[in-house]
Design a protein around this motif. Sequence first.
Motif, PDB file in Angstrom:
ATOM      1  N   GLY A 186      55.459  41.310  28.126  1.00 25.79           N
ATOM      2  CA  GLY A 186      55.530  42.222  29.904  1.00 25.79           C
ATOM      3  C   GLY A 186      55.075  43.991  29.522  1.00 25.79           C
ATOM      4  N   GLU A 187      55.451  44.436  28.830  1.00 22.77           N
ATOM      5  CA  GLU A 187      54.107  45.464  28.979  1.00 22.77           C
ATOM      6  C   GLU A 187      53.122  45.291  28.564  1.00 22.77           C
ATOM      7  OE1 GLU A 187      54.113  49.658  26.539  1.00 22.77           O
ATOM      8  OE2 GLU A 187      55.440  48.514  25.421  1.00 22.77           O
ATOM      9  N   PHE A 188      52.538  44.601  27.494  1.00 20.55           N
ATOM     10  CA  PHE A 188      50.963  44.679  27.363  1.00 20.55           C
ATOM     11  C   PHE A 188      50.482  44.419  29.439  1.00 20.55           C
ATOM     12  CE2 PHE A 188      48.928  40.526  27.222  1.00 20.55           C
ATOM     13  CZ  PHE A 188      47.367  41.118  27.298  1.00 20.55           C
ATOM     14  N   MET A 189      51.646  43.014  29.458  1.00 26.29           N
ATOM     15  CA  MET A 189      50.925  42.595  30.973  1.00 26.29           C
ATOM     16  C   MET A 189      50.984  43.469  31.792  1.00 26.29           C
ATOM     17  SD  MET A 189      52.195  38.311  30.840  1.00 26.29           S
ATOM     18  CE  MET A 189      51.488  38.198  32.182  1.00 26.29           C
ATOM     19  N   ARG A 190      51.818  44.120  32.215  1.00 26.71           N
ATOM     20  CA  ARG A 190      51.902  45.123  33.061  1.00 26.71           C
ATOM     21  C   ARG A 190      50.437  45.955  32.716  1.00 26.71           C
ATOM     22  NH1 ARG A 190      56.543  45.527  32.705  1.00 26.71           N
ATOM     23  NH2 ARG A 190      56.823  47.191  31.021  1.00 26.71           N
ATOM     24  N   GLU A 191      49.970  46.792  32.036  1.00 23.69           N
ATOM     25  CA  GLU A 191      49.434  48.014  31.698  1.00 23.69           C
ATOM     26  C   GLU A 191      47.874  47.525  31.723  1.00 23.69           C
ATOM     27  OE1 GLU A 191      49.763  51.197  31.139  1.00 23.69           O
ATOM     28  OE2 GLU A 191      52.032  50.528  30.898  1.00 23.69           O
ATOM     29  N   CYS A 192      47.916  46.136  30.955  1.00 22.01           N
ATOM     30  CA  CYS A 192      46.428  45.544  30.990  1.00 22.01           C
ATOM     31  C   CYS A 192      45.920  44.585  32.773  1.00 22.01           C
ATOM     32  CB  CYS A 192      46.224  44.937  30.371  1.00 22.01           C
ATOM     33  SG  CYS A 192      46.472  46.092  28.575  1.00 22.01           S
ATOM     34  N   ASP A 193      46.658  44.420  33.702  1.00 22.96           N
ATOM     35  CA  ASP A 193      46.796  44.032  35.252  1.00 22.96           C
ATOM     36  C   ASP A 193      46.350  42.854  34.748  1.00 22.96           C
ATOM     37  OD1 ASP A 193      46.158  46.450  36.271  1.00 22.96           O
ATOM     38  OD2 ASP A 193      44.422  46.475  36.172  1.00 22.96           O
ATOM     39  N   ALA A 194      47.653  42.363  33.353  1.00 26.07           N
ATOM     40  CA  ALA A 194      47.003  40.791  33.091  1.00 26.07           C
ATOM     41  C   ALA A 194      48.126  39.933  33.335  1.00 26.07           C
ATOM     42  CB  ALA A 194      47.063  40.551  31.563  1.00 26.07           C
ATOM     43  N   THR A 195      47.410  38.792  33.562  1.00 23.95           N
ATOM     44  CA  THR A 195      47.677  36.751  34.171  1.00 23.95           C
ATOM     45  C   THR A 195      47.663  36.042  33.226  1.00 23.95           C
ATOM     46  OG1 THR A 195      45.782  36.776  35.164  1.00 23.95           O
ATOM     47  CG2 THR A 195      47.299  38.164  36.911  1.00 23.95           C
ATOM     48  N   PHE A 196      47.896  35.193  33.470  1.00 21.50           N
ATOM     49  CA  PHE A 196      48.204  33.771  32.860  1.00 21.50           C
ATOM     50  C   PHE A 196      47.026  33.184  33.269  1.00 21.50           C
ATOM     51  CE2 PHE A 196      52.662  34.737  32.960  1.00 21.50           C
ATOM     52  CZ  PHE A 196      52.805  35.447  31.961  1.00 21.50           C
ATOM     53  N   LYS A 197      46.116  32.958  31.785  1.00 23.31           N
ATOM     54  CA  LYS A 197      44.905  31.859  32.061  1.00 23.31           C
ATOM     55  C   LYS A 197      45.851  30.847  31.225  1.00 23.31           C
ATOM     56  CE  LYS A 197      40.254  30.650  30.158  1.00 23.31           C
ATOM     57  NZ  LYS A 197      39.599  31.399  29.585  1.00 23.31           N
ATOM     58  N   GLN A 198      45.492  29.392  31.951  1.00 24.51           N
ATOM     59  CA  GLN A 198      46.047  28.062  31.435  1.00 24.51           C
ATOM     60  C   GLN A 198      44.839  26.867  31.573  1.00 24.51           C
ATOM     61  OE1 GLN A 198      49.811  26.542  32.687  1.00 24.51           O
ATOM     62  NE2 GLN A 198      49.595  27.793  34.540  1.00 24.51           N
ATOM     63  N   GLY A 199      43.535  27.838  31.547  1.00 26.45           N
ATOM     64  CA  GLY A 199      42.260  26.853  31.507  1.00 26.45           C
ATOM     65  C   GLY A 199      41.075  26.972  31.964  1.00 26.45           C
ATOM     66  N   SER A 200      39.517  26.626  32.101  1.00 28.40           N
ATOM     67  CA  SER A 200      38.570  26.854  33.109  1.00 28.40           C
ATOM     68  C   SER A 200      38.785  25.335  33.889  1.00 28.40           C
ATOM     69  CB  SER A 200      37.987  27.416  32.159  1.00 28.40           C
ATOM     70  OG  SER A 200      37.879  28.064  31.522  1.00 28.40           O
ATOM     71  N   GLN A 201      38.686  25.651  35.006  1.00 31.25           N
ATOM     72  CA  GLN A 201      37.717  24.612  36.320  1.00 31.25           C
ATOM     73  C   GLN A 201      36.252  24.887  36.253  1.00 31.25           C
ATOM     74  OE1 GLN A 201      39.081  25.096  40.372  1.00 31.25           O
ATOM     75  NE2 GLN A 201      39.193  22.962  40.678  1.00 31.25           N
TER      76      GLN A 201
END
Length: 519
Positions: free
Chosen positions: A71-86
């Motif tokens: 959670g800290e990593f995501m918050r500090e790095c503006d991160a979102t989840f990636k589930q693949g590529s379209q």
Amino acid sequence: MAKVINNVLVVGGGTAGWLSASILAKQLNSISPDAVQVTLVESPNIPIIGVGEGTWPTIRTTLENLGIDEGEFMRECDATFKQGSQFVNWAETPKGDETQSYYHPLSAVFHSSYDFNLAPYWLLGNAADKAYDQAVATQAYVCDQGLGPKKITTPAFDAIQNYSYHLNANKFAGFLAKHSTEKLGVTQIKANVTKVNLDAEGFIRSVETDTAGEQVADFFIDCSGSKAILADGALDIPWLKIDDVLFNDTAIAMQVPYESADTPIATHTIATAHEAGWTWDIGLHNRRGVGYVYSSKYTTDKRAEEVLREYAGPMSEGIEVRKIPLNLGYREKFWHKNCVAIGMSAAFIEPLEASAIFLVEAAANMLADQFPRTLDAMQYVEEKYNSTFRLRWDKSVDFVKLHYCITKREDTPYWVDNCATESIPEALQKRLAHWKTHPPTKYDFDYAYEPFVLDSYLFVLYGMKYDVDISVNSSSFARTEEAVKKFKSVDNVNEMLTRELPTHRELVEKVYKYGFPKL
């Protein structure tokens, strides 16, 4: 006595430098004063690009091993989840405003293709006319619905649908720097390297800096990006270009804000084909990272910017576009004497399948796992490392080229030339010829560390509508009843996931506020 390697100096920060330093320091227990010590020297004035970057699911294991809170990593790095590529408009020339697309999801299939390959049964028409990605995997459906890969109650780093992250690479580097210096024993030096000193046998002895004096070490890691201060500047290791296979040599990028605070965030990278290249579209928490990768042989910078702005839409008006030269290729050797090049100093392939950070992870892990503590042990490890990564990069080139060379697009010379036989690596040509009548199997991927495996190839081949005819082998596939049940089970799981999974933005907002429970 053999010379003992006690000190490692990483030259260059960024994602490659700090990820390498962190992995090495953790594995070698650098927090202990009598263990191998890791120091990183980075320039205090490297320009920030910040285009948004994708990762592979391996990054979850890496972060967990480093003792990082998800959670800290995501918050500090503006991160979102990636589930693949379209991949949009890659297979065929679009007609008017119509688009066609397919997914390369991270949850490869509903089951293991190594145990039971559904591809031939799909090719024989047993999946109710569904597209391949929708027939064999739930994640294509989840991405279409804008759902996250897990719930806020799912433990940290665990998944319901396999996932990686989209992140702000500059913030990620800063996050790793803080974590590794405070908790893993890495020493940070802010200075510019001005000179590299070699000994009489051609090994690197030290580097000189503008503000921190001479830095002596036993082993060096070049993470200085395209400058390659050690690998190129000091050791003069040749760069092997691959522009006869992959044509793109330029990228332009911008940061595009969302229309509103509740705009849905795509849970996948969107790669859209255009007249002379393709655009990436990566949804971070507070903005989109959008860019156009293209070949200057087939278009102009002015036209490229027009294409990018047209794609990005009204929110891109007035936003600065940054130009990034791309020098695609790799070093003749990645490890030479007491220096290893990792990241862009070692190799660079366009970011179509987001392999850059994964290959940094793989390089740092291999180095850490078999780190030579003496100079005498280095030659054997060097040979293994070089052969492994030459194969990894060759296989990566093959897979990226696959996206271009089986297209049916003929609307511009760029796409026509990408299908020319002379631009396709021989190994890939042989595979493609065989796969016209025989679906790929696990035996086509016999190297344990091959970056792109069976399922990845299946998604691209059949998403790109590769022409095949397996009728000569149809009688060999006798598990039709079992295959049909598996196809139907995908629909059942889709229904369950729709009920259980939150939207992607909802999940991200909760992660930023609450974090994930720890096991």
